[in-house]
Design a protein around this motif. Structure first.
Motif, short mmCIF file in Angstrom:
data_model
loop_
_atom_site.label_atom_id
_atom_site.label_comp_id
_atom_site.label_asym_id
_atom_site.label_seq_id
_atom_site.Cartn_x
_atom_site.Cartn_y
_atom_site.Cartn_z
N GLU A 277 0.81 -1.22 0.00
CA GLU A 277 0.00 0.00 0.00
C GLU A 277 0.84 1.27 0.00
O GLU A 277 0.30 2.38 -0.02
N VAL A 278 2.14 1.13 0.05
CA VAL A 278 3.02 2.30 0.14
C VAL A 278 3.16 2.94 -1.24
O VAL A 278 3.48 2.24 -2.22
N PRO A 279 2.93 4.24 -1.36
CA PRO A 279 3.10 4.90 -2.67
C PRO A 279 4.57 4.91 -3.08
O PRO A 279 5.45 5.27 -2.30
N LEU A 280 4.82 4.49 -4.33
CA LEU A 280 6.18 4.40 -4.83
C LEU A 280 6.40 5.36 -5.99
O LEU A 280 5.54 5.51 -6.87
N LEU A 281 7.56 5.98 -5.98
CA LEU A 281 8.02 6.84 -7.07
C LEU A 281 9.20 6.13 -7.72
O LEU A 281 10.25 5.99 -7.10
N LEU A 282 9.03 5.67 -8.95
CA LEU A 282 10.06 4.85 -9.58
C LEU A 282 10.45 5.40 -10.94
O LEU A 282 9.67 6.14 -11.56
#
Length: 313
Positions: free
Chosen positions: A191-196
């Motif tokens: 559920e953690v927002p990721l910036l990739l």
């Protein structure tokens, strides 16, 4: 075949216009068009498609463009080396450094060492993405590149340099990061927002593979290519990111972000130095390659990067 025809053909492709290329080359346009016609006759292929917007290469034209670049570069090298005779090493050496790996960390050290030890060599440094590099090395547009992966890729020889572990960069004050403590399991990131980085980035490909093996769908809220933007976005609490230590450690903002180890699984990637298989290396290129390998070993040992291991070369 007259090398000047190939040089003119490359200029036409680079500019995208026969008339503008003629102006730059100081050649009458009919004469340049005749050179192009002679090339098409010699190769028995249509090389360019003309339109109101300019010219674009056909598939055969792209092949000739790549080969022409290699031929022109080799001729330039021969002229430089022969003119120099038995003097100190001279010439240009082009090195690609993957921006999301320890390769980019080596750039300044490489520049300093080459200037100090090989002052007659002009070093051309560029940062782009791994898939582009392998093609550029294979066709001779780059002398060498530090990229993710260990091959094999046809036409490119890989020398393994190191193995890098990936780490999670977490904003300090975001609510979703409160329960994230090192080491973090991949399953904790559902559920953690990721910036990739974007899909074509090799770091992203390795991350995607790790999530797929665990049958987890990552919560990717944005794809960010620029490291400075990624640094600011994590520090602002928009999301977390996953990067090799050499890159992750650069974008930490004290008091705003921190780094956590990843486990279950550990995400790793090899970093290799690649050179073309079929194009002979120059003495200048060999000298730069030796310095690059030397720097990679000493930098990892001296900086004690977590999760980074030197590989036998």
């Amino acid at each position: 075949m007259d090398i000047r025809r190939l040089q003119a053909f490359v200029k036409i492709i680079d500019i995208g216009s026969i008339s503008r290329a003629a102006d730059i080359l100081n050649i009458a346009q009919p004469a340049l068009s005749q050179q192009l016609a002679s090339l098409e006759t010699a190769f028995k292929q249509k090389l360019l498609i003309r339109s109101k917007m300019g010219v674009t290469p056909t598939a055969a034209g792209l092949d000739l463009y790549r080969h022409s670049q290699t031929i022109i570069k080799q001729l330039d090298r021969a002229m430089t080396e022969i003119s120099n005779g038995g003097g100190p090493l001279v010439g240009k050496v082009s090195v690609g450094l993957s921006p999301y790996s320890s390769g980019s960390t080596l750039s300044l050290a490489l520049l300093k060492e080459v200037r100090a030890r090989l002052p007659g060599i002009t070093l051309h440094l560029t940062e782009s993405f791994d898939d582009i590099y392998s093609e550029m090395v294979m066709t001779g547009r780059l002398d060498m590149a530090v990229i993710h992966g260990a091959g094999p890729i046809k036409g490119v020889h890989f020398t393994p340099l190191m193995t890098e572990d990936f780490f999670l960069v977490v904003p300090e004050e975001a609510s979703f990061a409160e329960n994230l403590s090192s080491p973090v399991k991949l399953s904790d990131l559902t559920e953690v927002p990721l910036l990739l980085p974007p899909d074509y980035n090799f770091v992203r490909k390795r991350i995607n593979m790790a999530f797929a093996r665990k049958q987890i769908t990552p919560n990717i809220v944005a794809e960010v290519e620029a490291l400075l933007t990624l640094q600011d976005a994590v520090a602002a609490g928009i999301g977390c990111t996953i990067l090799p230590w050499s890159v992750a450690s650069k974008i930490i903002v004290p008091g705003k972000s921190r780094v956590c180890e990843l486990c279950s699984p550990v995400i790793q990637e090899d970093v290799s130095l690649c050179v073309p298989e079929s194009i002979p290396e120059t003495e200048a290129g060999l000298a730069v390659r030796e310095i690059l390998i030397e720097l990679a070993k000493s930098m990892v040992a001296s900086q004690n990067w977590p999760g980074t291991k030197i590989m036998d070369t």
